[in-house]
Design a protein around this motif. Structure first.
Motif, PDB file in Angstrom:
ATOM      1  N   LYS A  99     129.909  66.091  54.358  1.00 51.97           N
ATOM      2  CA  LYS A  99     130.489  67.347  53.870  1.00 51.97           C
ATOM      3  C   LYS A  99     129.562  68.036  52.880  1.00 51.97           C
ATOM      4  O   LYS A  99     129.476  69.267  52.850  1.00 51.97           O
ATOM      5  CB  LYS A  99     131.838  67.061  53.214  1.00 51.97           C
ATOM      6  N   ALA A 100     128.868  67.258  52.042  1.00 51.76           N
ATOM      7  CA  ALA A 100     128.006  67.859  51.028  1.00 51.76           C
ATOM      8  C   ALA A 100     126.839  68.612  51.648  1.00 51.76           C
ATOM      9  O   ALA A 100     126.409  69.656  51.126  1.00 51.76           O
ATOM     10  CB  ALA A 100     127.502  66.774  50.071  1.00 51.76           C
ATOM     11  N   MET A 111     132.912  66.513  45.755  1.00 47.28           N
ATOM     12  CA  MET A 111     132.494  67.801  46.315  1.00 47.28           C
ATOM     13  C   MET A 111     132.292  68.841  45.212  1.00 47.28           C
ATOM     14  O   MET A 111     131.390  69.687  45.306  1.00 47.28           O
ATOM     15  CB  MET A 111     133.543  68.296  47.316  1.00 47.28           C
ATOM     16  N   THR A 139     137.441  62.787  47.035  1.00 47.21           N
ATOM     17  CA  THR A 139     136.581  63.694  47.806  1.00 47.21           C
ATOM     18  C   THR A 139     136.430  65.027  47.087  1.00 47.21           C
ATOM     19  O   THR A 139     135.320  65.593  46.997  1.00 47.21           O
ATOM     20  CB  THR A 139     137.172  63.912  49.203  1.00 47.21           C
TER      21      THR A 139
END
Length: 468
Positions: free
Chosen positions: A335-336, A366, A362
Motif C-alpha cells: 500500500k505504501a 500509512m 495499518t
C-alpha cells in the motif's frame, strides 16, 4: 442559616463524633471501674469470712491458753478465747450463739439489723449446717455472712461472721461519682481543644473550598501550598495536580478551537470567494467546481481526522484480533508504494503473531508513510520494517529527507503541528502524527522519533505483543 451551616459543618460533625466516642469510652470505663471495685470488694470480704472460719477451726483443735488443755465440750470457752484474740475488720461483726441463745459478739455494739431481737439474729441461732449467704433486708441493707456450727455432747454452738456491705457500696458509689465529675471536666476541656484542633486540621480544606470558588475557565492559576504528609496534604497535592491538568486541557481546548477555526476558515473563504466570482463561462465554472470540490474534500478529511481523534478516547476504538506481523508488513509495503514515486524498501520482516487492531495499525503506518512522502523528494528512499522483541513489536518508517530539528521533535505529534522545514505546505491539517500517537497509545504503546537535520527521520511504532 449561619447556625444551620455551623451544625452541618464537617468540623462540627467531627467534634460531635469525637465527643460521642469519648463519652462512650468514658461510660464503658466507669462501668468497668465500678465492676472491678465491686469484684475486688466481694473477693476481699469472702476471703475475710473464710479466714475467720478457718482460724476458728484451727483453734477448735488446739489447746485452751488459760488451762493448757483441749477445749473439749466447753464451746463457750472456745468462743470467748476466739473473740478475745480476733479483731474484726471494718463493717465486720463476729457473733456467737450457744444452745439457741446469744452468747457474745465482737465488737459488743452491733447494728440494729444484727441485735438479739432481729429476725436475722434468731435465724443465726438456729443454723445447724455450715453456710454462706447473701441477705438483702427490706431497708436495703446487704449482708453477707458465713456460719460455722459446732456440736459437742449435749451442746450446740454457732459462730457467725457477718459483713455489712451498704457502707462500702456507698463508698464505691462516691468514688465513681468523683470519677464521673473528673471525666466530664476532662471531656469538656478536650472538646474545647478538639474544636480548635479540628479548625487547624481542616484549614487546608477551607483553602481548597476558596480555591474551588475562584477557579474558572479564565483563571486556573490558583494553587494551594502543601504542608506535611498527611491525608489532607495528599488531597491538596492531588487538587493542585488536577488544576494543572485542567489548565493544560483548557489551553489545549483553546488552541484546538483556534487551530480548527483557522483550518476551516481558509477553505470556506476560498470556496466563498470563487463562488461569488463565478461567471457564466463553462470552462471557468468547471475549474471553479473542481477547486471547490478539492477544498470540500480537504474539509471532509479534516473532519474525519477530528472524529477519529475523538473516538480514540472511547473504549470501543479498537477491534482486537490476532495479527500476523509478516503478512501485515507485506500488505503495508504494497500500500505504501502507491503513495508516491520514491525509492521504497522493505527490510527486516519479523515473523510472529500479536494481539491488535489490524486496520488501526495499518492506518498508523500509512500516516507515517504519507508523512514521509510529503517531506521527501523523488530521489529519496523510504524504508519500512518490522521487528519482534520478546513482548513488543516495532513498525518503523525511515526516510532520507531533510529531517526534523531537535527543537520541533517535542511538538511534532501535537494536533495541527507541522514542521517548519517542509519545502511545501502539507495537504493535511497537521493531524496525521497525532492520529498515529493516539492509535499507539490505544494499544498501550508509544511512538518514537529519531531524526537529525539533513539526515532523514525514523518514526517507530512500538506496540505490546499482548496489549492490556
Amino acid at each position: 442559616m449561619r447556625l444551620n451551616r455551623l451544625f452541618s459543618s464537617l468540623r462540627t460533625r467531627i467534634l460531635g463524633w469525637y465527643i460521642l466516642l469519648v463519652a462512650a469510652s468514658m461510660l464503658v470505663s466507669i462501668v468497668g471501674i465500678r465492676q472491678t471495685l465491686l469484684a475486688r470488694l466481694y473477693e476481699r470480704i469472702e476471703q475475710s469470712l473464710e479466714q475467720e472460719v478457718l482460724e476458728l477451726r484451727q483453734l477448735k483443735t488446739g489447746l485452751n491458753p488459760r488451762t493448757s488443755e483441749p477445749f473439749g465440750n466447753d464451746i463457750d470457752a472456745l468462743f470467748r478465747v476466739f473473740l478475745s484474740r480476733n479483731i474484726p475488720a471494718d463493717n465486720e461483726f463476729l457473733l456467737t450463739f450457744l444452745d439457741g441463745e446469744f452468747d457474745r459478739s465482737s465488737p459488743r455494739a452491733v447494728p440494729k439489723v444484727l441485735d438479739l431481737s432481729s429476725p436475722l439474729a434468731q435465724e443465726f441461732a438456729e443454723i445447724a449446717t455450715p453456710r454462706r449467704r447473701w441477705v438483702t433486708l427490706p431497708d436495703g441493707e446487704i449482708i453477707i455472712y458465713q456460719a460455722e456450727p459446732i456440736f459437742r455432747e449435749g451442746s450446740r454452738g454457732v459462730f457467725v461472721v457477718a459483713h455489712l456491705l451498704s457502707a462500702e457500696l456507698r463508698g464505691i458509689d462516691e468514688a465513681i461519682a468523683i470519677v464521673i465529675q473528673v471525666m466530664l471536666t476532662v471531656l469538656g476541656l478536650t472538646a474545647v481543644v478538639a474544636w480548635f484542633v479540628a479548625q487547624r486540621a481542616l484549614e487546608p480544606l477551607n483553602l481548597l473550598t476558596q480555591a474551588a470558588k475562584t477557579v474558572s475557565e479564565s483563571d486556573l492559576t490558583q494553587r494551594i501550598p502543601v504542608h506535611g504528609v498527611d491525608e489532607i496534604s495528599e488531597l491538596t497535592l492531588r487538587f493542585n495536580e488536577m488544576l494543572d491538568r485542567l489548565q493544560l486541557a483548557f489551553a489545549a481546548q483553546r488552541d484546538f478551537v483556534s487551530d480548527a477555526g483557522h483550518e476551516l476558515r481558509t477553505p470556506i473563504t476560498i470556496i466563498r470567494g470563487h463562488l461569488e466570482l463565478l461567471s457564466d463561462d463553462p470552462t471557468e465554472q468547471r475549474e471553479t467546481i473542481d477547486l471547490v470540490t478539492d477544498e470540500l474534500d480537504r474539509m471532509s478529511r479534516f473532519v474525519d481526522d477530528l472524529l477519529l481523534l475523538a473516538k480514540a478516547e472511547q473504549p470501543n476504538f479498537l477491534r482486537m484480533e490476532m495479527v500476523d506481523v509478516a503478512a501485515l508488513a507485506e500488505a503495508l509495503f504494497a500500500k505504501a508504494k502507491a503513495l508516491g514515486d520514491r525509492q521504497w524498501r522493505l527490510e527486516n520482516r519479523a515473523r510472529g503473531w500479536i494481539v491488535g487492531d489490524r486496520q488501526r495499525l495499518t492506518q498508523a503506518v500509512m500516516n507515517l508513510a504519507q508523512n514521509a512522502t510529503q517531506h521527501t523528494q523523488l530521489s529519496d528512499t523510504i524504508t519500512l520494517g518490522t521487528a519482534l522483541d520478546r513482548d513488543k513489536v516495532r513498525f518503523w518508517v525511515r526516510d532520507t529527507g531533510k529531517g526534523i530539528p531537535q527543537a520541533e521533535q517535542a511538538r511534532i505529534f501535537e494536533r495541527f503541528a507541522r514542521s517548519n522545514t517542509s519545502r511545501r505546505r502539507s495537504e493535511g491539517a497537521g493531524l496525521g502524527l497525532a492520529i498515529v500517537r493516539a492509535i499507539a497509545q490505544a494499544h498501550g504503546g508509544t511512538v518514537e522519533l529519531v531524526s537529525q537535520p539533513d539526515q532523514g527521520a525514523t518514526f517507530t511504532l512500538v506496540i505490546p505483543v499482548d496489549p492490556p
